[in-house]
Design a protein around this motif. Sequence first.
Motif, PDB file in Angstrom:
ATOM      1  N   VAL A 180       0.830  -1.215   0.000  1.00  0.00           N
ATOM      2  CA  VAL A 180       0.000   0.000   0.000  1.00  0.00           C
ATOM      3  C   VAL A 180       0.860   1.259   0.000  1.00  0.00           C
ATOM      4  O   VAL A 180       0.348   2.362   0.178  1.00  0.00           O
ATOM      5  N   HIS A 181       2.167   1.099  -0.165  1.00  0.00           N
ATOM      6  CA  HIS A 181       3.128   2.205  -0.282  1.00  0.00           C
ATOM      7  C   HIS A 181       3.158   3.094   0.959  1.00  0.00           C
ATOM      8  O   HIS A 181       3.107   4.311   0.874  1.00  0.00           O
ATOM      9  N   LEU A 182       3.264   2.463   2.134  1.00  0.00           N
ATOM     10  CA  LEU A 182       3.411   3.219   3.374  1.00  0.00           C
ATOM     11  C   LEU A 182       4.865   3.133   3.846  1.00  0.00           C
ATOM     12  O   LEU A 182       5.444   2.050   3.905  1.00  0.00           O
ATOM     13  N   VAL A 183       5.406   4.292   4.178  1.00  0.00           N
ATOM     14  CA  VAL A 183       6.780   4.364   4.681  1.00  0.00           C
ATOM     15  C   VAL A 183       6.799   5.178   5.963  1.00  0.00           C
ATOM     16  O   VAL A 183       5.895   5.971   6.226  1.00  0.00           O
ATOM     17  N   MET A 184       7.853   4.946   6.745  1.00  0.00           N
ATOM     18  CA  MET A 184       8.006   5.711   7.977  1.00  0.00           C
ATOM     19  C   MET A 184       9.419   6.296   8.023  1.00  0.00           C
ATOM     20  O   MET A 184      10.399   5.612   7.729  1.00  0.00           O
ATOM     21  N   ASP A 185       9.492   7.553   8.401  1.00  0.00           N
ATOM     22  CA  ASP A 185      10.777   8.214   8.599  1.00  0.00           C
ATOM     23  C   ASP A 185      11.224   7.934  10.028  1.00  0.00           C
ATOM     24  O   ASP A 185      10.553   8.341  10.979  1.00  0.00           O
ATOM     25  N   PRO A 186      12.355   7.233  10.238  1.00  0.00           N
ATOM     26  CA  PRO A 186      12.755   6.883  11.607  1.00  0.00           C
ATOM     27  C   PRO A 186      13.224   8.083  12.434  1.00  0.00           C
ATOM     28  O   PRO A 186      13.201   8.033  13.651  1.00  0.00           O
ATOM     29  N   ASP A 187      13.627   9.157  11.778  1.00  0.00           N
ATOM     30  CA  ASP A 187      14.079  10.331  12.531  1.00  0.00           C
ATOM     31  C   ASP A 187      12.919  11.090  13.155  1.00  0.00           C
ATOM     32  O   ASP A 187      13.014  11.570  14.283  1.00  0.00           O
ATOM     33  N   THR A 188      11.841  11.213  12.412  1.00  0.00           N
ATOM     34  CA  THR A 188      10.699  11.990  12.909  1.00  0.00           C
ATOM     35  C   THR A 188       9.505  11.128  13.284  1.00  0.00           C
ATOM     36  O   THR A 188       8.526  11.645  13.811  1.00  0.00           O
TER      37      THR A 188
END
Length: 108
Positions: free
Chosen positions: A10-18
């Motif tokens: 489903v094209h979900l990503v997470m930025d680990p910094d924020t």
Amino acid sequence: MSMIRIAPEVHLVMDPDTAVVAEEREDSILYSMDPVFERMDKLDGIAEDLLNSLSPSKPLLNSWPGRENTSYMAGIYGNAFYGIVVGLAFSGLLALIIFIQRLIEGGM
């Protein structure tokens, strides 16, 4: 700076910094800044070394351990040497002037 793919289907990503979860888009490009940060850290070390070179009691970047006061001691020895040389030259010149004055007066 990398992205964590939470759900690739489903094209979900997470930025680990924020810790922001967002939709992955095809029209955006993400560059990793890690090589730039490494170079900046290296340049920061060089700039710190340049500032340390102004103080005789701080260690330099490429010096051996235990040589913190080398510039200080070199300054003392160098100034002492030049002080002795100038003092002896001045004393010799003064002695020569006194000797010539006595020769002129005929007191020898």
